[in-house]
Scaffold this motif. Structure first.
Motif, PDB file in Angstrom:
ATOM      1  N   TRP A 177       0.866  -1.713   0.223  1.00 27.89           N
ATOM      2  CA  TRP A 177       0.003   0.208   0.149  1.00 27.89           C
ATOM      3  C   TRP A 177       1.043   1.603  -0.151  1.00 27.89           C
ATOM      4  CZ3 TRP A 177       0.662   2.948   3.641  1.00 27.89           C
ATOM      5  CH2 TRP A 177       0.637   2.771   4.854  1.00 27.89           C
ATOM      6  N   ARG A 178       1.967   1.087   0.530  1.00 25.78           N
ATOM      7  CA  ARG A 178       2.825   2.109   0.505  1.00 25.78           C
ATOM      8  C   ARG A 178       3.384   3.063  -0.874  1.00 25.78           C
ATOM      9  NH1 ARG A 178       4.494  -0.006   5.042  1.00 25.78           N
ATOM     10  NH2 ARG A 178       4.769   0.334   7.416  1.00 25.78           N
ATOM     11  N   ALA A 179       3.361   1.890  -1.857  1.00 29.34           N
ATOM     12  CA  ALA A 179       4.098   2.390  -3.208  1.00 29.34           C
ATOM     13  C   ALA A 179       2.395   2.689  -3.548  1.00 29.34           C
ATOM     14  CB  ALA A 179       4.554   0.834  -3.905  1.00 29.34           C
ATOM     15  N   PRO A 205      -0.338   8.836  -5.819  1.00 30.09           N
ATOM     16  CA  PRO A 205      -0.732  10.081  -5.343  1.00 30.09           C
ATOM     17  C   PRO A 205      -0.249  10.911  -4.733  1.00 30.09           C
ATOM     18  CG  PRO A 205      -2.266   8.288  -5.358  1.00 30.09           C
ATOM     19  CD  PRO A 205      -0.693   7.938  -5.577  1.00 30.09           C
ATOM     20  N   LEU A 206       0.274  10.364  -3.647  1.00 27.17           N
ATOM     21  CA  LEU A 206       0.620  11.396  -3.266  1.00 27.17           C
ATOM     22  C   LEU A 206       1.807  12.460  -3.846  1.00 27.17           C
ATOM     23  CD1 LEU A 206       1.315   9.176  -0.154  1.00 27.17           C
ATOM     24  CD2 LEU A 206       0.662  11.324   0.436  1.00 27.17           C
ATOM     25  N   LEU A 207       3.035  12.194  -4.601  1.00 30.39           N
ATOM     26  CA  LEU A 207       3.767  12.905  -4.876  1.00 30.39           C
ATOM     27  C   LEU A 207       2.653  13.795  -6.326  1.00 30.39           C
ATOM     28  CD1 LEU A 207       6.830  10.114  -6.471  1.00 30.39           C
ATOM     29  CD2 LEU A 207       6.257  12.478  -4.664  1.00 30.39           C
ATOM     30  N   ALA A 208       1.697  13.241  -6.475  1.00 34.64           N
ATOM     31  CA  ALA A 208       0.588  13.819  -7.754  1.00 34.64           C
ATOM     32  C   ALA A 208      -0.298  15.403  -6.888  1.00 34.64           C
ATOM     33  CB  ALA A 208      -0.577  13.303  -8.123  1.00 34.64           C
ATOM     34  N   ALA A 234      -3.750  18.268  -1.621  1.00 37.61           N
ATOM     35  CA  ALA A 234      -5.317  16.911  -0.884  1.00 37.61           C
ATOM     36  C   ALA A 234      -6.335  16.381  -1.822  1.00 37.61           C
ATOM     37  CB  ALA A 234      -5.282  17.186  -0.122  1.00 37.61           C
ATOM     38  N   PHE A 235      -6.621  16.855  -2.848  1.00 44.12           N
ATOM     39  CA  PHE A 235      -7.832  16.399  -2.840  1.00 44.12           C
ATOM     40  C   PHE A 235      -7.217  15.964  -4.439  1.00 44.12           C
ATOM     41  CE2 PHE A 235     -10.780  17.096  -7.114  1.00 44.12           C
ATOM     42  CZ  PHE A 235     -11.499  16.864  -6.536  1.00 44.12           C
ATOM     43  N   THR A 236      -6.077  16.364  -5.850  1.00 38.03           N
ATOM     44  CA  THR A 236      -5.670  15.712  -5.590  1.00 38.03           C
ATOM     45  C   THR A 236      -5.380  13.788  -5.445  1.00 38.03           C
ATOM     46  OG1 THR A 236      -4.923  17.795  -7.433  1.00 38.03           O
ATOM     47  CG2 THR A 236      -3.301  15.695  -7.751  1.00 38.03           C
ATOM     48  N   THR A 237      -4.493  14.512  -4.432  1.00 37.42           N
ATOM     49  CA  THR A 237      -4.512  13.062  -3.688  1.00 37.42           C
ATOM     50  C   THR A 237      -5.604  12.087  -3.456  1.00 37.42           C
ATOM     51  OG1 THR A 237      -2.286  14.187  -2.781  1.00 37.42           O
ATOM     52  CG2 THR A 237      -3.461  11.838  -1.873  1.00 37.42           C
ATOM     53  N   LYS A 238      -6.446  12.427  -2.764  1.00 40.86           N
ATOM     54  CA  LYS A 238      -8.035  11.341  -3.138  1.00 40.86           C
ATOM     55  C   LYS A 238      -8.325  11.428  -4.543  1.00 40.86           C
ATOM     56  CE  LYS A 238     -12.335  10.850  -1.150  1.00 40.86           C
ATOM     57  NZ  LYS A 238     -13.521  12.033  -0.757  1.00 40.86           N
ATOM     58  N   MET A 239      -7.942  11.781  -5.064  1.00 35.58           N
ATOM     59  CA  MET A 239      -9.025  11.686  -6.594  1.00 35.58           C
ATOM     60  C   MET A 239      -8.230  10.549  -6.997  1.00 35.58           C
ATOM     61  SD  MET A 239     -11.475  12.715  -7.219  1.00 35.58           S
ATOM     62  CE  MET A 239     -12.182  12.704  -5.080  1.00 35.58           C
ATOM     63  N   VAL A 240      -6.784  10.350  -7.274  1.00 38.76           N
ATOM     64  CA  VAL A 240      -5.453   9.895  -7.736  1.00 38.76           C
ATOM     65  C   VAL A 240      -5.104   8.171  -7.160  1.00 38.76           C
ATOM     66  CG1 VAL A 240      -3.654   9.290  -8.688  1.00 38.76           C
ATOM     67  CG2 VAL A 240      -4.120  12.225  -9.006  1.00 38.76           C
TER      68      VAL A 240
END
Length: 192
Positions: free
Chosen positions: A19-21, A26-29, A144-150
């Motif tokens: 799950w980290r990978a 998403p976190l980088l985006a 944060a929104f981008t991270t969640k959506m990705v």
């Protein structure tokens, strides 16, 4: 017909992705969006006006009312998420998922012109603690929104990931609203 998901003969199936990978992209985006938004807001020369709608006294009131609408839909999204997960004392209507998706879409659609106004007309504000917090929270919200959506379509997310990401998006949006719309209403009054 062969199973398209089966491994090639003689090869073992690929191990599941940790799950980290799965959360790394998403976190980088999200980090890229937050940083790019902040850099643009800081480097762009503010124009003073970006969004204005007939019927409002000025662009600032358009911004605070759209922001208030986004905050209302964010609260509805929080309540629908709690209902979907059975956290409202057993109240879990079948339409909670639909309400969750649509309230999130509407909150985001209302937040876009506000962000355009803030970035284009005002830039990244660091004039005082309130404007600095508002600008930083705005950049964090879109990251944060981008991270969640990705992350949303990823298969092997841990059970805590989407609630935490959604909570961060909600908290950031409410923080943006408190440092803009609520501040405006308490400073200048409630009017159109």
């Amino acid at each position: 017909m062969p199973d398209p998901d089966a491994p090639f003969p003689g090869r073992s199936p690929a191990p599941p992705t940790p799950w980290r990978a799965t959360l790394l992209v998403p976190l980088l985006a999200g980090a890229a969006v937050a940083v790019a938004t902040g850099v643009y807001g800081r480097l762009h020369t503010p124009t003073g006006i970006a969004v204005n709608v007939a019927g409002f006294s000025g662009p600032q009131t358009v911004k605070v009312w759209l922001g208030t609408g986004a905050a209302v839909f964010a609260v509805l999204q929080l309540l629908s998420a709690l209902a979907m997960w059975g956290r409202l004392g057993g109240f879990s209507p079948s339409w909670a998922g639909t309400a969750h998706r649509w309230s999130g879409r509407l909150a985001f659609l209302l937040a876009i012109p506000v962000a355009v106004h803030c970035l284009y007309a005002l830039g990244f504000g660091a004039y005082d603690l309130r404007s600095l917090a508002h600008s930083a929270l705005g950049c964090f919200f879109f990251g944060a929104f981008t991270t969640k959506m990705v992350a949303l379509p990823k298969a092997n997310l841990p059970g805590w990931a989407l609630p935490v990401l959604g909570g961060l998006v909600f908290t950031a949006l409410i923080g943006v609203w408190l440092t803009s719309s609520v501040w405006y209403f308490t400073t200048f009054g409630v009017h159109l």
